[in-house]
Design a protein around this motif. Structure first.
Motif, mmCIF file in Angstrom:
data_model
loop_
_atom_site.group_PDB
_atom_site.id
_atom_site.type_symbol
_atom_site.label_atom_id
_atom_site.label_comp_id
_atom_site.label_asym_id
_atom_site.label_seq_id
_atom_site.Cartn_x
_atom_site.Cartn_y
_atom_site.Cartn_z
ATOM 1 N N ARG A 168 18.304 -8.004 4.005
ATOM 2 C CA ARG A 168 18.657 -9.364 3.590
ATOM 3 C C ARG A 168 17.725 -10.372 4.244
ATOM 4 O O ARG A 168 17.082 -11.175 3.558
ATOM 5 N N ASP A 169 17.663 -10.336 5.572
ATOM 6 C CA ASP A 169 16.798 -11.270 6.287
ATOM 7 C C ASP A 169 15.351 -10.769 6.292
ATOM 8 O O ASP A 169 14.424 -11.523 6.012
ATOM 9 N N PHE A 170 15.193 -9.520 6.620
ATOM 10 C CA PHE A 170 13.883 -8.860 6.597
ATOM 11 C C PHE A 170 14.122 -7.378 6.318
ATOM 12 O O PHE A 170 15.245 -6.884 6.408
ATOM 13 N N ILE A 171 13.026 -6.711 5.997
ATOM 14 C CA ILE A 171 13.045 -5.257 6.042
ATOM 15 C C ILE A 171 12.373 -4.903 7.366
ATOM 16 O O ILE A 171 11.177 -5.111 7.545
ATOM 17 N N PHE A 172 13.182 -4.430 8.303
ATOM 18 C CA PHE A 172 12.680 -4.137 9.645
ATOM 19 C C PHE A 172 12.071 -2.736 9.642
ATOM 20 O O PHE A 172 12.727 -1.753 9.298
ATOM 21 N N ALA A 173 10.794 -2.662 10.007
ATOM 22 C CA ALA A 173 10.070 -1.395 9.987
ATOM 23 C C ALA A 173 9.253 -1.274 11.259
ATOM 24 O O ALA A 173 9.027 -2.257 11.978
ATOM 25 N N SER A 174 8.809 -0.071 11.544
ATOM 26 C CA SER A 174 7.983 0.128 12.731
ATOM 27 C C SER A 174 6.576 -0.403 12.479
ATOM 28 O O SER A 174 6.130 -0.519 11.338
ATOM 29 N N ARG A 175 5.909 -0.717 13.560
ATOM 30 C CA ARG A 175 4.537 -1.209 13.437
ATOM 31 C C ARG A 175 3.636 -0.143 12.819
ATOM 32 O O ARG A 175 2.750 -0.450 12.010
ATOM 33 N N VAL A 176 3.879 1.122 13.181
ATOM 34 C CA VAL A 176 3.077 2.225 12.641
ATOM 35 C C VAL A 176 3.223 2.291 11.125
ATOM 36 O O VAL A 176 2.233 2.437 10.394
ATOM 37 N N ASP A 177 4.469 2.184 10.637
ATOM 38 C CA ASP A 177 4.698 2.240 9.187
ATOM 39 C C ASP A 177 4.055 1.057 8.475
ATOM 40 O O ASP A 177 3.486 1.210 7.386
ATOM 41 N N MET A 178 4.129 -0.140 9.082
ATOM 42 C CA MET A 178 3.543 -1.317 8.452
ATOM 43 C C MET A 178 2.014 -1.221 8.426
ATOM 44 O O MET A 178 1.376 -1.597 7.433
ATOM 45 N N GLU A 179 1.440 -0.722 9.499
ATOM 46 C CA GLU A 179 -0.022 -0.568 9.525
ATOM 47 C C GLU A 179 -0.476 0.466 8.506
ATOM 48 O O GLU A 179 -1.525 0.315 7.863
ATOM 49 N N SER A 180 0.319 1.516 8.343
ATOM 50 C CA SER A 180 0.003 2.530 7.340
ATOM 51 C C SER A 180 0.068 1.940 5.934
ATOM 52 O O SER A 180 -0.818 2.164 5.107
ATOM 53 N N ALA A 181 1.127 1.151 5.671
ATOM 54 C CA ALA A 181 1.271 0.504 4.360
ATOM 55 C C ALA A 181 0.147 -0.502 4.124
ATOM 56 O O ALA A 181 -0.323 -0.664 2.994
ATOM 57 N N MET A 182 -0.299 -1.152 5.186
ATOM 58 C CA MET A 182 -1.396 -2.118 5.066
ATOM 59 C C MET A 182 -2.686 -1.406 4.656
ATOM 60 O O MET A 182 -3.411 -1.881 3.783
ATOM 61 N N ARG A 183 -2.949 -0.246 5.264
ATOM 62 C CA ARG A 183 -4.158 0.521 4.915
ATOM 63 C C ARG A 183 -4.096 1.009 3.469
ATOM 64 O O ARG A 183 -5.124 1.160 2.804
ATOM 65 N N GLU A 184 -2.880 1.264 2.977
ATOM 66 C CA GLU A 184 -2.708 1.715 1.594
ATOM 67 C C GLU A 184 -2.781 0.566 0.593
ATOM 68 O O GLU A 184 -2.702 0.784 -0.610
ATOM 69 N N GLY A 185 -2.905 -0.678 1.106
ATOM 70 C CA GLY A 185 -3.014 -1.834 0.228
ATOM 71 C C GLY A 185 -1.691 -2.287 -0.382
ATOM 72 O O GLY A 185 -1.672 -2.918 -1.433
ATOM 73 N N ARG A 186 -0.582 -1.987 0.282
ATOM 74 C CA ARG A 186 0.730 -2.330 -0.275
ATOM 75 C C ARG A 186 1.156 -3.758 0.049
ATOM 76 O O ARG A 186 2.128 -4.253 -0.518
ATOM 77 N N PHE A 187 0.445 -4.427 0.971
ATOM 78 C CA PHE A 187 0.799 -5.800 1.330
ATOM 79 C C PHE A 187 -0.110 -6.800 0.633
ATOM 80 O O PHE A 187 -1.335 -6.639 0.612
ATOM 81 N N LEU A 188 0.513 -7.814 0.067
ATOM 82 C CA LEU A 188 -0.256 -8.935 -0.476
ATOM 83 C C LEU A 188 -0.808 -9.773 0.661
ATOM 84 O O LEU A 188 -1.923 -10.285 0.596
ATOM 85 N N GLU A 189 -0.002 -9.953 1.671
ATOM 86 C CA GLU A 189 -0.435 -10.693 2.856
ATOM 87 C C GLU A 189 0.303 -10.130 4.054
ATOM 88 O O GLU A 189 1.447 -9.697 3.951
ATOM 89 N N ILE A 190 -0.380 -10.131 5.180
ATOM 90 C CA ILE A 190 0.214 -9.648 6.418
ATOM 91 C C ILE A 190 -0.463 -10.353 7.579
ATOM 92 O O ILE A 190 -1.673 -10.584 7.553
ATOM 93 N N SER A 191 0.333 -10.751 8.560
ATOM 94 C CA SER A 191 -0.234 -11.451 9.711
ATOM 95 C C SER A 191 0.560 -11.085 10.956
ATOM 96 O O SER A 191 1.665 -10.533 10.872
#
Length: 327
Positions: A168-191
């Motif tokens: 609801r507020d966020f999808i809370f994920a681990s930094r490792v998972d977010m970095e992996s998703a970032m490398r896969e190009g799944r984020f429009l924007e990330i900071s």
């Protein structure tokens, strides 16, 4: 003369000459035998090469036969499709010519072009320094036009806080998972903010667009730069305070920061404003000064009339509003 190096029969009667001739013949025979062995080896080698070539030739011939068969099958299929396409083209040509469909086709293309933003509205990006009133303006929009706007659920690597709800507020994920998703190009924007990652996925934005809703994103300058280089063509609005002094006042009144932290936020806000209104000005399509909330909200709504769905809803409400009787 004899074929033996020019010696005659009389010469052979001479023991010395005969002995020399025999020795020469023995030497010649040895050389001939050596040469014969060399030739046999060469013949064996060449024979082996010929066998390999023949074997390779058989394989190549088999491949060539298969390639020829495949090419024939492809060409047959292409010819069939070409005939189908040509027949379809002729039918369309007849339909356009006989039934006068060309104007209708052009009209339909125009309607599709104009309707694109109604069906897949571009995301709305609202950016500005902390405390400028972005959340207040967005809340007003959602309260007045709740069916037209939608918020994508952002991801974050920070721990979930008390009172927050996963999804609801966020999808809370681990930094490792977010970095992996970032490398896969799944984020429009990330900071990264204060050591934690925050990002918006392509899927969450596209889902709202598919629903015909205007996707609202509240992100910082870094996120805007990333979105502007993406294929979604967002409408970006920068909201600024009337002055740094007014921003300081709002931050103090809301208790967002105080002391050194307040000064750090003010310094950061000044840097963002200088960049947004200077080198990064081209990132934004519109600028709104939030001095008085009602005026800023009216300016925001006027900008958003570019969205056909919002314009249609505003016109509908205006038509439904009770008319004041004329005196």
């Amino acid at each position: 003369m004899s074929w033996f190096g020019g010696n005659t029969d009389d010469d052979l009667n001479d023991p010395d000459i005969a002995k020399e001739t025999i020795a020469s013949l023995i030497q010649d025979r040895g050389q001939l035998e050596d040469r014969a062995k060399e030739l046999e080896a060469m013949i064996a080698e060449k024979k082996k090469e010929v066998e390999e070539v023949e074997k390779a030739g058989d394989v190549a011939q088999e491949k060539a036969n298969r390639a020829t068969l495949l090419a024939k099958q492809i060409m047959d299929a292409v010819h069939v499709k070409e005939r189908e396409i040509q027949a379809l083209a002729r039918r369309l040509s007849v339909m356009v010519g006989v039934y006068g469909l060309q104007p209708e086709v052009e009209k339909l293309a125009g309607k599709l072009t104009r309707a694109r933003e109604s069906v897949f509205p571009a995301p709305l990006v609202i950016s500005g320094p902390t405390g400028v009133g972005k959340a207040t303006l967005i809340t007003r929009l959602f309260e007045e036009y709740e069916d037209l706007f939608g918020f994508p659920t952002s991801y974050t690597s920070r721990p979930i806080a008390e009172g927050e709800v996963q999804g609801r507020d966020f999808i809370f994920a681990s930094r490792v998972d977010m970095e992996s998703a970032m490398r896969e190009g799944r984020f429009l924007e990330i900071s990264e903010v204060d050591g934690d990652l925050y990002g918006t996925t392509v899927e969450s934005v596209v889902r709202l667009m598919d629903e015909g809703k205007i996707c609202v994103l509240r992100i910082d300058l870094e996120g805007v730069e990333q979105l502007k280089s993406s294929p979604i063509s967002p409408v970006c609005i920068w909201v600024s305070p009337p002055s740094v002094g007014e921003l300081r006042k709002r931050l103090m009144q809301r208790g967002i920061a105080e002391g050194d932290e307040l000064e750090e936020r003010i310094d950061m806000a000044e840097g963002e404003m200088q960049k947004a209104e200077g080198p990064a000005q081209s990132l934004f399509d519109h600028f709104v000064v939030n001095g008085e909330l009602e005026k800023a909200y009216a300016s925001l709504k006027n900008i958003l009339l570019r969205y056909p769905s919002l314009e249609k809803e505003i016109r509908r409400r205006q038509n439904q509003a009770p008319q004041t009787p004329q005196q």
